[in-house]
Design a protein around this motif. Structure first.
Motif, PDB file in Angstrom:
ATOM      1  N   GLY A  28       0.818  -1.221   0.000  1.00  0.00           N
ATOM      2  CA  GLY A  28       0.000   0.000   0.000  1.00  0.00           C
ATOM      3  C   GLY A  28       0.844   1.260   0.000  1.00  0.00           C
ATOM      4  O   GLY A  28       0.527   2.224   0.703  1.00  0.00           O
ATOM      5  N   ASN A  30       1.692   4.476  -1.167  1.00  0.00           N
ATOM      6  CA  ASN A  30       1.309   5.691  -1.893  1.00  0.00           C
ATOM      7  C   ASN A  30       1.753   6.858  -1.026  1.00  0.00           C
ATOM      8  O   ASN A  30       1.155   7.122   0.014  1.00  0.00           O
ATOM      9  N   PHE A  31       2.820   7.519  -1.453  1.00  0.00           N
ATOM     10  CA  PHE A  31       3.435   8.539  -0.600  1.00  0.00           C
ATOM     11  C   PHE A  31       2.791   9.905  -0.815  1.00  0.00           C
ATOM     12  O   PHE A  31       2.412  10.263  -1.934  1.00  0.00           O
ATOM     13  N   GLU A  55       3.261   6.893  14.519  1.00  0.00           N
ATOM     14  CA  GLU A  55       2.902   6.833  13.102  1.00  0.00           C
ATOM     15  C   GLU A  55       2.986   5.394  12.627  1.00  0.00           C
ATOM     16  O   GLU A  55       3.841   4.627  13.099  1.00  0.00           O
ATOM     17  N   GLY A  57       3.660   3.323   9.215  1.00  0.00           N
ATOM     18  CA  GLY A  57       4.091   3.411   7.825  1.00  0.00           C
ATOM     19  C   GLY A  57       4.649   4.764   7.437  1.00  0.00           C
ATOM     20  O   GLY A  57       3.999   5.523   6.725  1.00  0.00           O
ATOM     21  N   GLY A  59       6.996   5.466   5.320  1.00  0.00           N
ATOM     22  CA  GLY A  59       7.416   5.601   3.914  1.00  0.00           C
ATOM     23  C   GLY A  59       8.797   6.217   3.838  1.00  0.00           C
ATOM     24  O   GLY A  59       9.747   5.733   4.454  1.00  0.00           O
ATOM     25  N   ALA A  62       7.588  11.633   4.764  1.00  0.00           N
ATOM     26  CA  ALA A  62       6.858  12.879   4.480  1.00  0.00           C
ATOM     27  C   ALA A  62       6.050  13.375   5.681  1.00  0.00           C
ATOM     28  O   ALA A  62       6.170  14.528   6.101  1.00  0.00           O
ATOM     29  N   LEU A  63       5.236  12.492   6.242  1.00  0.00           N
ATOM     30  CA  LEU A  63       4.411  12.872   7.398  1.00  0.00           C
ATOM     31  C   LEU A  63       5.241  12.875   8.681  1.00  0.00           C
ATOM     32  O   LEU A  63       5.080  13.736   9.549  1.00  0.00           O
ATOM     33  N   PHE A  77       6.205   2.929  13.023  1.00  0.00           N
ATOM     34  CA  PHE A  77       6.346   1.508  12.688  1.00  0.00           C
ATOM     35  C   PHE A  77       6.407   1.355  11.169  1.00  0.00           C
ATOM     36  O   PHE A  77       5.475   1.778  10.474  1.00  0.00           O
ATOM     37  N   ASP A  80       8.672  -2.248   5.839  1.00  0.00           N
ATOM     38  CA  ASP A  80       9.549  -2.433   4.680  1.00  0.00           C
ATOM     39  C   ASP A  80      10.988  -2.030   5.021  1.00  0.00           C
ATOM     40  O   ASP A  80      11.310  -0.839   5.099  1.00  0.00           O
ATOM     41  N   ASP A 103       5.959  -5.091  11.715  1.00  0.00           N
ATOM     42  CA  ASP A 103       4.596  -5.120  11.177  1.00  0.00           C
ATOM     43  C   ASP A 103       3.669  -4.623  12.297  1.00  0.00           C
ATOM     44  O   ASP A 103       3.649  -5.223  13.377  1.00  0.00           O
ATOM     45  N   ILE A 104       2.939  -3.578  12.050  1.00  0.00           N
ATOM     46  CA  ILE A 104       2.091  -3.011  13.104  1.00  0.00           C
ATOM     47  C   ILE A 104       1.079  -4.045  13.626  1.00  0.00           C
ATOM     48  O   ILE A 104       0.709  -4.021  14.805  1.00  0.00           O
ATOM     49  N   LEU A 129      -2.435   5.567   6.187  1.00  0.00           N
ATOM     50  CA  LEU A 129      -2.402   4.107   6.341  1.00  0.00           C
ATOM     51  C   LEU A 129      -2.285   3.369   5.013  1.00  0.00           C
ATOM     52  O   LEU A 129      -2.806   3.831   3.992  1.00  0.00           O
TER      53      LEU A 129
END
Ligand code: SAM
Length: 293
Positions: A28, A30-31, A55, A57, A59, A62-63, A77, A80, A103-104, A129
């Motif tokens: 999933g 998508n940044f 938070e 994921g 990525g 960015a967030l 968490f 990847d 893995d959350i 998410l």
């Protein structure tokens, strides 16, 4: 000014190229590439300079970056492993971020909270998410009754609408009850696909869930309550009576089901979508008592 942030198309592309990063659709990925959307998420998340943030994921960060700027500490968490060295680079100027490579869905979030945040520190969960597991993630976080004030998440619009729905609407269902049993849910903003890289196929919304200090209704047994709610929505077009008859097939006969509904003043010809949470609790508690006796 905003240009220096990770969440811009230019910087995101630079980072992806530098690390030859390829998106994993299965995770999933998508940044977010729009700082204004991030500021909106932050604005709604109720975080402050003294609060802690979790938070899910991060990525390429960015967030995470915005959360580090606007709160005391961020624990993120990420499943990847390829993203870990990237995050170390992109977030190197912040000393209040901890990345947990896990893995959350398998993580012991309470332990991570106890290890990373101060006692009595106000904690909020904020995330864009991964859409393939939105519901399992949120249900895990809620069922564990973590000491968090709110959860503000970017998710698929259709799912956000279901979680924040009101009775007698198309979106109202067992997911609505599951989420609203634990929280007050509100869609705070709809977001276009263009703010993501790559763009997802679906529309998105920011959903805010505020933890309830106590359950909104009394239920004898939570698992039983959720099972009955699900049974009442099993076939949306069917009446309560029919859905409950299918559910209790071989266990309770139709007369017992009808009598029970009558005894609590709920018309068996109604559909599940017309019941509010209070009515579902009364209904589940009545059948629970019958089955226990
Ligand atoms: N926060 C970043 C942003 O907004 O640009 C990325 C969000 S992206 C929609 C979802 C992130 O969740 C990805 O980084 C993905 O690798 C990660 N992820 C997917 N499944 C996960 C899981 N089970 N546990 C932890 N992270 C996960």
């Amino acid at each position: 000014m905003d240009k220096k942030y990770i969440a811009t198309p230019i910087r995101t592309k630079e980072i992806l190229q530098k690390y030859e990063f390829t998106f994993k659709k299965s995770l999933g990925q998508n940044f977010l590439i729009d700082v204004n959307v991030l500021k909106n998420i932050i604005g709604h998340a109720g975080i402050g300079q003294t609060s802690g943030t979790i938070e899910i994921g991060p990525g390429i960060g960015a967030l995470t970056e915005q959360l580090a700027i606007h709160s005391d500490k961020v624990v993120a968490f990420e499943i990847d492993g390829r993203l870990l060295p990237i995050l170390q680079d992109t977030l190197s100027e912040y000393d209040n971020i901890r990345i947990v490579h896990e893995d959350i869905l398998k993580a012991d979030v309470l332990q991570v909270i106890n290890e990373n945040f101060k006692r009595d520190q106000s904690i909020n969960i904020v995330a864009n998410l991964p859409y393939y597991i939105t519901t399992p993630i949120l249900m895990k976080l809620l069922r564990e009754r973590l000491p968090v004030e709110s959860i503000t998440v970017m998710i698929q619009k259709e799912v956000a609408d279901r979680m924040a729905a009101r009775p007698n609407t198309k979106s109202y269902g067992s997911l609505t009850i599951a989420i609203q049993y634990y929280t007050e849910a509100k869609v705070v903003m709809n977001v276009p696909k263009t703010v993501f890289m790559p763009q997802p196929n679906v529309d998105s919304s920011i959903l805010k869930l505020v933890s309830r200090s106590e359950a909104p209704v009394h239920v004898e047994d939570e698992d039983y309550f959720f099972t009955i709610v699900q049974a009442c929505f099993a076939q949306r077009r069917k009446t309560l009576r029919n859905n409950l008859s299918s559910h209790f097939k071989g266990i309770l006969d139709k007369d017992t089901i009808n009598h029970t509904l009558e005894s609590i003043g709920i018309d068996g010809t109604r559909r599940g979508e017309s019941l509010d949470m209070k009515e579902f609790s009364v209904l589940a508690n009545a059948f629970y008592k019958i089955q226990r006796n």
